[in-house]
Design an enzyme around this catalytic site. Structure first.
Site, PDB file in Angstrom:
ATOM      1  N   ARG A   1      -6.133  -0.567 -12.310  1.00 53.62           N
ATOM      2  CA  ARG A   1      -7.249  -1.180 -11.567  1.00 53.62           C
ATOM      3  C   ARG A   1      -8.547  -0.771 -12.233  1.00 53.62           C
ATOM      4  O   ARG A   1      -8.735   0.415 -12.523  1.00 53.62           O
ATOM      5  CB  ARG A   1      -7.294  -0.673 -10.122  1.00 53.62           C
ATOM      6  CG  ARG A   1      -6.141  -1.075  -9.259  1.00 53.62           C
ATOM      7  CD  ARG A   1      -6.081  -0.170  -8.039  1.00 53.62           C
ATOM      8  NE  ARG A   1      -5.919   1.227  -8.440  1.00 53.62           N
ATOM      9  CZ  ARG A   1      -6.098   2.269  -7.641  1.00 53.62           C
ATOM     10  NH1 ARG A   1      -6.474   2.098  -6.392  1.00 53.62           N
ATOM     11  NH2 ARG A   1      -5.929   3.506  -8.083  1.00 53.62           N
TER      12      ARG A   1
ATOM     13  N   CYS B   1      -8.483 -10.536 -12.003  1.00 52.45           N
ATOM     14  CA  CYS B   1      -7.028 -10.780 -11.961  1.00 52.45           C
ATOM     15  C   CYS B   1      -6.550 -11.624 -10.787  1.00 52.45           C
ATOM     16  O   CYS B   1      -5.879 -12.638 -10.992  1.00 52.45           O
ATOM     17  CB  CYS B   1      -6.286  -9.450 -11.968  1.00 52.45           C
ATOM     18  SG  CYS B   1      -6.473  -8.576 -13.530  1.00 52.45           S
TER      19      CYS B   1
END
Ligand code: NAD
Length: 434
Positions: A154, A263
Protein backbone atom coordinates in the site's frame (compact mmCIF):
# COMPACT_ATOMS: atom_id res chain seq x y z
CA UNK A 1 21.13 -12.64 -6.68
CA UNK A 2 21.39 -10.09 -9.48
CA UNK A 3 18.04 -8.45 -10.03
CA UNK A 4 16.78 -5.91 -12.51
CA UNK A 5 13.51 -4.02 -12.20
CA UNK A 6 11.87 -2.46 -15.24
CA UNK A 7 9.85 0.55 -14.10
CA UNK A 8 10.99 2.69 -11.15
CA UNK A 9 7.53 3.91 -10.12
CA UNK A 10 5.78 3.35 -6.79
CA UNK A 11 6.05 -0.43 -7.02
CA UNK A 12 9.29 -0.84 -8.96
CA UNK A 13 11.25 1.61 -6.83
CA UNK A 14 10.04 0.24 -3.50
CA UNK A 15 10.61 -3.36 -4.66
CA UNK A 16 14.11 -2.52 -5.92
CA UNK A 17 15.10 -0.74 -2.72
CA UNK A 18 13.73 -3.56 -0.55
CA UNK A 19 15.34 -6.34 -2.63
CA UNK A 20 18.65 -4.46 -2.30
CA UNK A 21 18.09 -4.32 1.44
CA UNK A 22 17.57 -8.12 1.39
CA UNK A 23 21.21 -8.24 0.20
CA UNK A 24 20.69 -8.61 -3.56
CA UNK A 25 22.38 -6.54 -6.22
CA UNK A 26 19.64 -4.48 -7.88
CA UNK A 27 19.42 -2.20 -10.91
CA UNK A 28 16.23 -0.23 -11.46
CA UNK A 29 15.62 0.80 -15.06
CA UNK A 30 13.16 3.44 -16.20
CA UNK A 31 12.46 5.10 -19.54
CA UNK A 32 12.06 8.42 -17.76
CA UNK A 33 15.53 9.99 -17.98
CA UNK A 34 14.92 12.77 -15.46
CA UNK A 35 13.57 10.27 -12.91
CA UNK A 36 16.75 8.19 -13.24
CA UNK A 37 18.99 11.28 -13.07
CA UNK A 38 17.23 12.31 -9.86
CA UNK A 39 17.45 8.83 -8.37
CA UNK A 40 21.18 8.70 -9.11
CA UNK A 41 21.50 11.93 -7.10
CA UNK A 42 19.48 10.38 -4.26
CA UNK A 43 16.37 12.44 -5.10
CA UNK A 44 13.17 10.42 -4.76
CA UNK A 45 10.43 11.18 -7.29
CA UNK A 46 7.60 10.13 -4.96
CA UNK A 47 6.62 10.74 -1.36
CA UNK A 48 6.85 7.44 0.53
CA UNK A 49 7.79 7.37 4.23
CA UNK A 50 11.09 5.62 4.95
CA UNK A 51 12.04 5.18 1.28
CA UNK A 52 14.76 7.83 1.15
CA UNK A 53 16.66 6.42 4.14
CA UNK A 54 16.58 2.87 2.77
CA UNK A 55 17.56 4.06 -0.71
CA UNK A 56 20.54 6.04 0.60
CA UNK A 57 21.72 3.10 2.70
CA UNK A 58 21.63 0.64 -0.20
CA UNK A 59 23.24 3.00 -2.70
CA UNK A 60 26.04 3.57 -0.17
CA UNK A 61 26.48 -0.18 0.26
CA UNK A 62 26.77 -0.57 -3.54
CA UNK A 63 23.77 -2.84 -3.87
CA UNK A 64 21.45 -0.44 -5.70
CA UNK A 65 21.83 1.52 -8.91
CA UNK A 66 19.63 3.22 -11.50
CA UNK A 67 19.84 3.38 -15.26
CA UNK A 68 17.88 4.03 -18.42
CA UNK A 69 19.81 1.35 -20.26
CA UNK A 70 19.09 -2.36 -19.94
CA UNK A 71 21.98 -3.32 -22.27
CA UNK A 72 24.57 -2.56 -19.61
CA UNK A 73 23.10 -4.92 -17.01
CA UNK A 74 21.10 -7.69 -18.64
CA UNK A 75 24.00 -10.12 -19.09
CA UNK A 76 24.55 -10.48 -15.36
CA UNK A 77 20.91 -10.57 -14.28
CA UNK A 78 19.29 -13.70 -12.76
CA UNK A 79 15.76 -12.29 -12.61
CA UNK A 80 14.10 -9.30 -14.21
CA UNK A 81 10.92 -7.87 -12.70
CA UNK A 82 8.44 -6.00 -14.89
CA UNK A 83 6.86 -3.32 -12.68
CA UNK A 84 5.51 -0.92 -15.30
CA UNK A 85 2.06 0.68 -15.23
CA UNK A 86 -1.12 -1.10 -16.34
CA UNK A 87 -3.63 1.78 -16.52
CA UNK A 88 -7.25 1.52 -17.64
CA UNK A 89 -7.57 1.38 -21.39
CA UNK A 90 -9.54 4.37 -22.65
CA UNK A 91 -13.15 3.55 -23.36
CA UNK A 92 -13.55 0.01 -22.11
CA UNK A 93 -11.81 -0.14 -18.70
CA UNK A 94 -9.64 -3.09 -19.71
CA UNK A 95 -6.13 -3.06 -18.19
CA UNK A 96 -3.75 -1.70 -20.82
CA UNK A 97 -0.79 -4.11 -20.92
CA UNK A 98 1.03 -2.28 -23.70
CA UNK A 99 3.88 -1.22 -21.36
CA UNK A 100 4.26 -4.81 -20.15
CA UNK A 101 4.41 -6.08 -23.72
CA UNK A 102 7.02 -3.46 -24.69
CA UNK A 103 9.13 -4.32 -21.65
CA UNK A 104 8.91 -8.04 -22.49
CA UNK A 105 9.96 -7.43 -26.10
CA UNK A 106 12.93 -5.41 -24.93
CA UNK A 107 13.99 -8.29 -22.68
CA UNK A 108 13.55 -10.77 -25.55
CA UNK A 109 15.72 -8.66 -27.85
CA UNK A 110 18.48 -8.01 -25.32
CA UNK A 111 18.84 -11.18 -23.22
CA UNK A 112 21.55 -13.63 -24.31
CA UNK A 113 21.48 -16.17 -21.48
CA UNK A 114 18.89 -17.79 -19.17
CA UNK A 115 16.73 -15.26 -17.38
CA UNK A 116 13.67 -15.41 -15.14
CA UNK A 117 11.05 -12.89 -16.28
CA UNK A 118 8.76 -11.92 -13.41
CA UNK A 119 5.59 -9.88 -13.89
CA UNK A 120 5.01 -7.75 -10.80
CA UNK A 121 2.58 -5.37 -12.49
CA UNK A 122 -1.11 -6.12 -11.96
CA UNK A 123 -2.15 -7.89 -15.15
CA UNK A 124 -5.30 -9.61 -16.41
CA UNK A 125 -5.49 -13.37 -16.22
CA UNK A 126 -3.73 -14.88 -19.22
CA UNK A 127 -1.03 -12.19 -19.44
CA UNK A 128 1.87 -14.32 -18.17
CA UNK A 129 1.06 -16.96 -20.77
CA UNK A 130 0.74 -14.27 -23.45
CA UNK A 131 4.08 -12.69 -22.51
CA UNK A 132 5.71 -16.13 -22.48
CA UNK A 133 4.50 -16.59 -26.07
CA UNK A 134 5.63 -13.10 -27.14
CA UNK A 135 9.14 -13.56 -25.74
CA UNK A 136 9.41 -16.94 -27.46
CA UNK A 137 8.21 -15.47 -30.76
CA UNK A 138 10.66 -12.55 -30.50
CA UNK A 139 13.65 -14.73 -29.57
CA UNK A 140 13.13 -18.47 -29.89
CA UNK A 141 16.78 -19.13 -28.89
CA UNK A 142 16.37 -17.56 -25.46
CA UNK A 143 16.24 -19.84 -22.44
CA UNK A 144 13.84 -18.26 -19.95
CA UNK A 145 11.08 -18.89 -17.44
CA UNK A 146 8.08 -16.76 -16.56
CA UNK A 147 6.70 -16.03 -13.11
CA UNK A 148 3.79 -14.02 -11.81
CA UNK A 149 4.54 -12.17 -8.58
CA UNK A 150 1.77 -9.62 -7.98
CA UNK A 151 2.47 -6.87 -5.48
CA UNK A 152 0.21 -6.04 -2.54
CA UNK A 153 2.01 -3.07 -0.98
CA UNK A 154 0.00 0.00 0.00
CA UNK A 155 1.30 3.47 -0.81
CA UNK A 156 2.11 5.28 2.41
CA UNK A 157 3.07 2.03 4.14
CA UNK A 158 4.95 0.47 1.23
CA UNK A 159 8.26 -0.35 2.89
CA UNK A 160 6.61 -2.00 5.86
CA UNK A 161 4.22 -3.91 3.59
CA UNK A 162 7.06 -5.15 1.40
CA UNK A 163 9.22 -6.18 4.35
CA UNK A 164 6.36 -7.65 6.41
CA UNK A 165 3.85 -8.95 3.86
CA UNK A 166 0.72 -10.90 4.75
CA UNK A 167 1.80 -13.19 1.92
CA UNK A 168 3.98 -13.36 -1.16
CA UNK A 169 2.21 -14.87 -4.15
CA UNK A 170 4.28 -16.62 -6.76
CA UNK A 171 2.79 -18.12 -9.93
CA UNK A 172 5.22 -20.44 -11.69
CA UNK A 173 5.42 -23.38 -14.07
CA UNK A 174 8.96 -24.56 -13.46
CA UNK A 175 10.95 -25.68 -10.43
CA UNK A 176 13.83 -23.40 -11.46
CA UNK A 177 11.57 -20.31 -11.43
CA UNK A 178 10.27 -21.28 -7.99
CA UNK A 179 13.80 -21.78 -6.67
CA UNK A 180 15.02 -18.39 -7.93
CA UNK A 181 12.05 -16.57 -6.43
CA UNK A 182 12.41 -18.48 -3.17
CA UNK A 183 16.06 -17.40 -3.05
CA UNK A 184 15.09 -13.77 -3.75
CA UNK A 185 12.47 -13.78 -0.99
CA UNK A 186 14.62 -15.86 1.41
CA UNK A 187 14.77 -13.20 4.16
CA UNK A 188 10.96 -13.28 4.29
CA UNK A 189 10.86 -17.10 4.30
CA UNK A 190 13.34 -17.20 7.19
CA UNK A 191 11.05 -14.85 9.09
CA UNK A 192 8.12 -17.18 8.34
CA UNK A 193 6.10 -14.89 6.11
CA UNK A 194 3.93 -17.18 3.96
CA UNK A 195 4.93 -17.69 0.33
CA UNK A 196 2.09 -19.12 -1.71
CA UNK A 197 3.18 -20.95 -4.85
CA UNK A 198 0.54 -21.37 -7.51
CA UNK A 199 -0.01 -21.43 -11.27
CA UNK A 200 0.09 -18.24 -13.40
CA UNK A 201 -3.67 -17.84 -13.69
CA UNK A 202 -4.41 -18.21 -9.98
CA UNK A 203 -1.68 -15.72 -9.06
CA UNK A 204 -3.07 -13.21 -11.55
CA UNK A 205 -6.62 -13.61 -10.23
CA UNK A 206 -5.55 -13.45 -6.55
CA UNK A 207 -4.36 -9.87 -7.11
CA UNK A 208 -7.54 -8.63 -8.80
CA UNK A 209 -9.83 -10.57 -6.46
CA UNK A 210 -8.07 -9.12 -3.40
CA UNK A 211 -8.34 -5.53 -4.60
CA UNK A 212 -11.94 -5.98 -5.72
CA UNK A 213 -12.83 -7.53 -2.37
CA UNK A 214 -11.36 -4.58 -0.46
CA UNK A 215 -13.10 -2.10 -2.78
CA UNK A 216 -16.33 -4.00 -2.11
CA UNK A 217 -15.82 -3.78 1.64
CA UNK A 218 -15.30 -0.01 1.43
CA UNK A 219 -18.33 0.41 -0.81
CA UNK A 220 -20.46 -1.77 1.42
CA UNK A 221 -19.75 0.36 4.49
CA UNK A 222 -20.37 3.52 2.44
CA UNK A 223 -23.77 2.20 1.46
CA UNK A 224 -24.51 1.31 5.10
CA UNK A 225 -23.45 4.88 5.95
CA UNK A 226 -26.23 6.21 3.71
CA UNK A 227 -28.69 3.88 5.43
CA UNK A 228 -27.35 5.03 8.78
CA UNK A 229 -28.05 8.67 7.86
CA UNK A 230 -31.58 7.82 6.71
CA UNK A 231 -32.26 5.91 9.93
CA UNK A 232 -30.62 8.36 12.35
CA UNK A 233 -27.89 5.89 13.38
CA UNK A 234 -24.13 6.40 13.74
CA UNK A 235 -21.79 4.72 11.24
CA UNK A 236 -18.79 4.83 13.59
CA UNK A 237 -20.65 2.66 16.11
CA UNK A 238 -21.88 0.43 13.30
CA UNK A 239 -18.35 -0.04 11.90
CA UNK A 240 -17.04 -0.80 15.39
CA UNK A 241 -19.86 -3.25 16.02
CA UNK A 242 -19.21 -5.04 12.74
CA UNK A 243 -15.43 -4.90 12.94
CA UNK A 244 -15.33 -6.57 16.36
CA UNK A 245 -16.63 -9.70 14.65
CA UNK A 246 -13.39 -11.56 13.86
CA UNK A 247 -14.97 -13.03 10.73
CA UNK A 248 -15.44 -9.49 9.36
CA UNK A 249 -12.43 -7.65 10.82
CA UNK A 250 -12.18 -3.92 11.43
CA UNK A 251 -10.05 -2.93 8.38
CA UNK A 252 -11.58 -1.07 5.43
CA UNK A 253 -14.76 -0.28 7.36
CA UNK A 254 -14.36 3.50 7.56
CA UNK A 255 -17.08 5.37 5.72
CA UNK A 256 -15.90 8.16 3.44
CA UNK A 257 -16.15 9.78 0.01
CA UNK A 258 -15.63 6.53 -1.92
CA UNK A 259 -12.50 4.64 -2.88
CA UNK A 260 -9.96 6.13 -5.29
CA UNK A 261 -6.26 5.78 -5.91
CA UNK A 262 -3.89 4.14 -8.31
CA UNK A 263 -5.32 0.63 -7.98
CA UNK A 264 -8.92 0.06 -6.82
CA UNK A 265 -10.69 2.07 -9.56
CA UNK A 266 -8.68 0.62 -12.45
CA UNK A 267 -8.51 -2.91 -11.00
CA UNK A 268 -12.26 -3.16 -10.36
CA UNK A 269 -12.94 -1.93 -13.90
CA UNK A 270 -10.44 -4.40 -15.32
CA UNK A 271 -11.88 -7.32 -13.33
CA UNK A 272 -15.39 -6.50 -14.58
CA UNK A 273 -14.04 -6.47 -18.13
CA UNK A 274 -12.09 -9.72 -17.66
CA UNK A 275 -15.26 -11.40 -16.30
CA UNK A 276 -17.38 -10.23 -19.19
CA UNK A 277 -14.70 -11.26 -21.75
CA UNK A 278 -14.53 -14.74 -20.24
CA UNK A 279 -18.33 -15.09 -20.07
CA UNK A 280 -18.31 -15.03 -16.28
CA UNK A 281 -19.77 -11.63 -15.34
CA UNK A 282 -18.53 -10.04 -12.13
CA UNK A 283 -21.93 -8.73 -11.07
CA UNK A 284 -20.90 -7.74 -7.55
CA UNK A 285 -17.86 -5.82 -8.80
CA UNK A 286 -19.93 -4.12 -11.51
CA UNK A 287 -22.34 -2.93 -8.83
CA UNK A 288 -19.47 -1.77 -6.61
CA UNK A 289 -18.09 0.40 -9.44
CA UNK A 290 -21.50 1.99 -9.97
CA UNK A 291 -22.23 2.54 -6.27
CA UNK A 292 -18.76 4.00 -5.69
CA UNK A 293 -19.26 6.64 -8.38
CA UNK A 294 -22.69 7.52 -6.92
CA UNK A 295 -21.09 8.06 -3.50
CA UNK A 296 -19.20 11.06 -4.86
CA UNK A 297 -22.49 12.59 -6.03
CA UNK A 298 -23.88 11.99 -2.56
CA UNK A 299 -20.90 13.87 -1.12
CA UNK A 300 -21.59 16.76 -3.52
CA UNK A 301 -25.17 17.01 -2.32
CA UNK A 302 -23.98 17.09 1.31
CA UNK A 303 -21.67 20.01 0.47
CA UNK A 304 -24.44 21.76 -1.41
CA UNK A 305 -26.82 21.56 1.53
CA UNK A 306 -24.11 23.06 3.76
CA UNK A 307 -23.72 25.87 1.18
CA UNK A 308 -27.46 26.72 1.30
CA UNK A 309 -28.17 25.01 -2.07
CA UNK A 310 -25.69 26.97 -4.18
CA UNK A 311 -21.93 26.98 -4.63
CA UNK A 312 -22.01 30.23 -6.56
CA UNK A 313 -19.52 32.71 -5.03
CA UNK A 314 -18.94 30.40 -2.07
CA UNK A 315 -15.39 30.03 -0.80
CA UNK A 316 -14.67 26.43 0.05
CA UNK A 317 -11.52 25.19 1.78
CA UNK A 318 -10.42 21.63 1.13
CA UNK A 319 -8.05 19.85 3.51
CA UNK A 320 -6.32 16.92 1.83
CA UNK A 321 -6.55 16.07 -1.87
CA UNK A 322 -4.36 12.96 -2.25
CA UNK A 323 -6.36 9.74 -2.52
CA UNK A 324 -5.18 8.75 0.94
CA UNK A 325 -2.77 10.02 3.60
CA UNK A 326 1.01 9.51 3.52
CA UNK A 327 1.25 9.60 -0.27
CA UNK A 328 1.53 12.27 -2.95
CA UNK A 329 -0.42 10.08 -5.39
CA UNK A 330 -3.46 11.83 -6.88
CA UNK A 331 -4.52 9.08 -9.28
CA UNK A 332 -8.33 8.76 -9.23
CA UNK A 333 -8.54 10.65 -5.93
CA UNK A 334 -12.11 11.69 -4.98
CA UNK A 335 -10.75 15.27 -5.04
CA UNK A 336 -10.44 15.01 -8.82
CA UNK A 337 -14.21 14.58 -9.10
CA UNK A 338 -15.36 16.82 -6.28
CA UNK A 339 -13.16 19.90 -6.79
CA UNK A 340 -13.81 20.36 -10.54
CA UNK A 341 -17.54 19.97 -9.82
CA UNK A 342 -17.34 22.72 -7.17
CA UNK A 343 -15.41 25.02 -9.52
CA UNK A 344 -17.82 24.44 -12.39
CA UNK A 345 -20.70 25.45 -10.15
CA UNK A 346 -19.16 28.78 -9.24
CA UNK A 347 -17.24 28.03 -6.03
CA UNK A 348 -13.80 29.39 -5.19
CA UNK A 349 -11.57 26.66 -3.80
CA UNK A 350 -8.67 26.95 -1.33
CA UNK A 351 -6.56 23.85 -0.75
CA UNK A 352 -4.14 22.68 1.87
CA UNK A 353 -2.65 19.21 1.47
CA UNK A 354 0.60 18.04 3.09
CA UNK A 355 1.83 16.37 -0.13
CA UNK A 356 -0.77 16.97 -2.84
CA UNK A 357 0.34 20.21 -4.48
CA UNK A 358 3.14 18.82 -6.67
CA UNK A 359 0.80 16.41 -8.48
CA UNK A 360 -2.43 18.28 -7.89
CA UNK A 361 -1.43 21.71 -9.23
CA UNK A 362 -1.65 20.54 -12.83
CA UNK A 363 -4.81 18.49 -12.26
CA UNK A 364 -7.03 20.79 -10.26
CA UNK A 365 -7.07 23.96 -12.34
CA UNK A 366 -8.04 27.30 -10.91
CA UNK A 367 -7.64 26.76 -7.17
CA UNK A 368 -5.52 28.48 -4.52
CA UNK A 369 -2.88 26.43 -2.67
CA UNK A 370 -1.84 27.19 0.92
CA UNK A 371 1.00 26.01 3.14
CA UNK A 372 -1.07 25.39 6.26
CA UNK A 373 -4.69 24.55 7.08
CA UNK A 374 -5.40 27.76 8.97
CA UNK A 375 -4.55 30.09 6.08
CA UNK A 376 -6.53 27.87 3.67
CA UNK A 377 -9.65 27.89 5.84
CA UNK A 378 -9.59 31.60 6.77
CA UNK A 379 -12.55 33.59 5.34
CA UNK A 380 -14.13 30.56 3.66
CA UNK A 381 -17.80 29.55 3.90
CA UNK A 382 -17.22 25.81 4.21
CA UNK A 383 -14.32 23.63 5.34
CA UNK A 384 -14.10 20.11 3.91
CA UNK A 385 -11.80 17.33 5.11
CA UNK A 386 -11.32 15.07 2.11
CA UNK A 387 -8.25 13.02 3.14
CA UNK A 388 -7.51 11.90 6.68
CA UNK A 389 -3.88 13.06 7.06
CA UNK A 390 -2.68 12.54 10.65
CA UNK A 391 -2.24 16.27 11.22
CA UNK A 392 -5.98 16.82 10.65
CA UNK A 393 -6.78 14.84 13.82
CA UNK A 394 -5.46 17.61 16.03
CA UNK A 395 -6.71 20.76 14.33
CA UNK A 396 -7.61 23.74 16.50
CA UNK A 397 -11.29 23.71 15.53
CA UNK A 398 -12.08 26.81 17.60
CA UNK A 399 -9.44 28.82 15.79
CA UNK A 400 -10.64 27.53 12.40
CA UNK A 401 -14.34 28.17 13.08
CA UNK A 402 -13.71 31.71 14.34
CA UNK A 403 -11.71 32.58 11.21
CA UNK A 404 -14.42 31.59 8.72
CA UNK A 405 -17.10 33.72 7.01
CA UNK A 406 -19.65 31.03 7.86
CA UNK A 407 -18.30 28.27 10.11
CA UNK A 408 -19.53 25.14 8.38
CA UNK A 409 -17.71 21.84 8.33
CA UNK A 410 -18.01 18.79 6.06
CA UNK A 411 -15.96 16.05 7.67
CA UNK A 412 -15.93 13.44 4.90
CA UNK A 413 -13.56 11.16 6.87
CA UNK A 414 -15.45 11.28 10.18
CA UNK A 415 -12.42 12.54 12.08
CA UNK A 416 -14.47 14.63 14.52
CA UNK A 417 -17.94 14.21 16.00
CA UNK A 418 -20.76 16.63 15.52
CA UNK A 419 -21.19 17.63 19.15
CA UNK A 420 -17.50 18.51 19.51
CA UNK A 421 -17.47 20.50 16.25
CA UNK A 422 -20.53 22.49 17.33
CA UNK A 423 -19.00 23.16 20.76
CA UNK A 424 -15.93 24.56 18.97
CA UNK A 425 -18.04 27.17 17.20
CA UNK A 426 -19.12 25.53 13.94
CA UNK A 427 -22.73 26.40 13.20
CA UNK A 428 -23.16 23.38 10.95
CA UNK A 429 -21.33 20.03 10.77
CA UNK A 430 -21.90 17.01 8.59
CA UNK A 431 -19.94 13.77 8.43
CA UNK A 432 -20.60 10.53 6.53
CA UNK A 433 -23.21 8.27 8.05
CA UNK A 434 -23.52 10.25 11.24
P1 NAD B 1 3.97 4.02 -11.94
O1 NAD B 1 3.21 4.67 -13.01
O2 NAD B 1 4.26 4.75 -10.66
O3 NAD B 1 5.39 3.51 -12.50
C1 NAD B 1 5.57 2.86 -13.71
C2 NAD B 1 6.96 3.23 -14.24
O4 NAD B 1 7.28 2.37 -15.33
C3 NAD B 1 7.06 4.66 -14.79
O5 NAD B 1 8.11 5.33 -14.11
C4 NAD B 1 7.38 4.47 -16.28
O6 NAD B 1 8.23 5.48 -16.78
C5 NAD B 1 8.06 3.11 -16.26
N1 NAD B 1 8.09 2.37 -17.52
C6 NAD B 1 7.09 2.18 -18.42
N2 NAD B 1 7.51 1.36 -19.41
C7 NAD B 1 8.80 1.04 -19.13
C8 NAD B 1 9.77 0.22 -19.77
N3 NAD B 1 9.51 -0.45 -20.90
N4 NAD B 1 10.98 0.13 -19.22
C9 NAD B 1 11.28 0.78 -18.08
N5 NAD B 1 10.39 1.56 -17.43
C10 NAD B 1 9.17 1.68 -17.94
O7 NAD B 1 3.20 2.66 -11.62
P2 NAD B 1 3.02 1.92 -10.21
O8 NAD B 1 2.02 2.62 -9.36
O9 NAD B 1 4.36 1.61 -9.64
O10 NAD B 1 2.32 0.56 -10.70
C11 NAD B 1 3.04 -0.42 -11.41
C12 NAD B 1 2.20 -1.69 -11.41
O11 NAD B 1 2.07 -2.20 -10.08
C13 NAD B 1 0.77 -1.50 -11.94
O12 NAD B 1 0.40 -2.65 -12.64
C14 NAD B 1 -0.05 -1.38 -10.66
O13 NAD B 1 -1.38 -1.78 -10.83
C15 NAD B 1 0.68 -2.33 -9.75
N6 NAD B 1 0.53 -2.03 -8.32
C16 NAD B 1 0.58 -0.73 -7.89
C17 NAD B 1 0.48 -0.46 -6.52
C18 NAD B 1 0.51 0.96 -6.02
O14 NAD B 1 0.16 1.17 -4.86
N7 NAD B 1 0.91 1.94 -6.82
C19 NAD B 1 0.33 -1.52 -5.60
C20 NAD B 1 0.32 -2.82 -6.08
C21 NAD B 1 0.42 -3.07 -7.44
Amino acid sequence: MNICILGAGYVGLVSGVCFADFGHSVTCIDLDKSKIEDLNKGIIPIFEPGLKELLDKNIKDNRLSFSTNLDNVIDKVDAIFIAVGTPSRRGDGHADIEYVINAAKEIAHKARKYILVVIKSTVPVGTNRLIQKIIFEENSELEFDMASNPEFLREGAAINDFMNPDRVVVGVESKKAEEILTEIYKPLLINEFPILVTDFESAEIIKYASNAFLATKITFINEIAALSEAAGANITDISNGMGLDARIGDKFLNAGPGYGGSCFPKDTLALAKIGSDLGSPMKIVETVIKVNSEIKLRMMSKLKILCDSSFKNKKISILGVTFKPETDDMRDAPALTIIPALLSQGAEVNIYCPQGQKEGAALLGDVKWFNDPYSAVKDTHLMVILTEWNEFYSLDLKKLASSMQTPKFADLRNIYNKQFALQCGFEKYDGVGQ
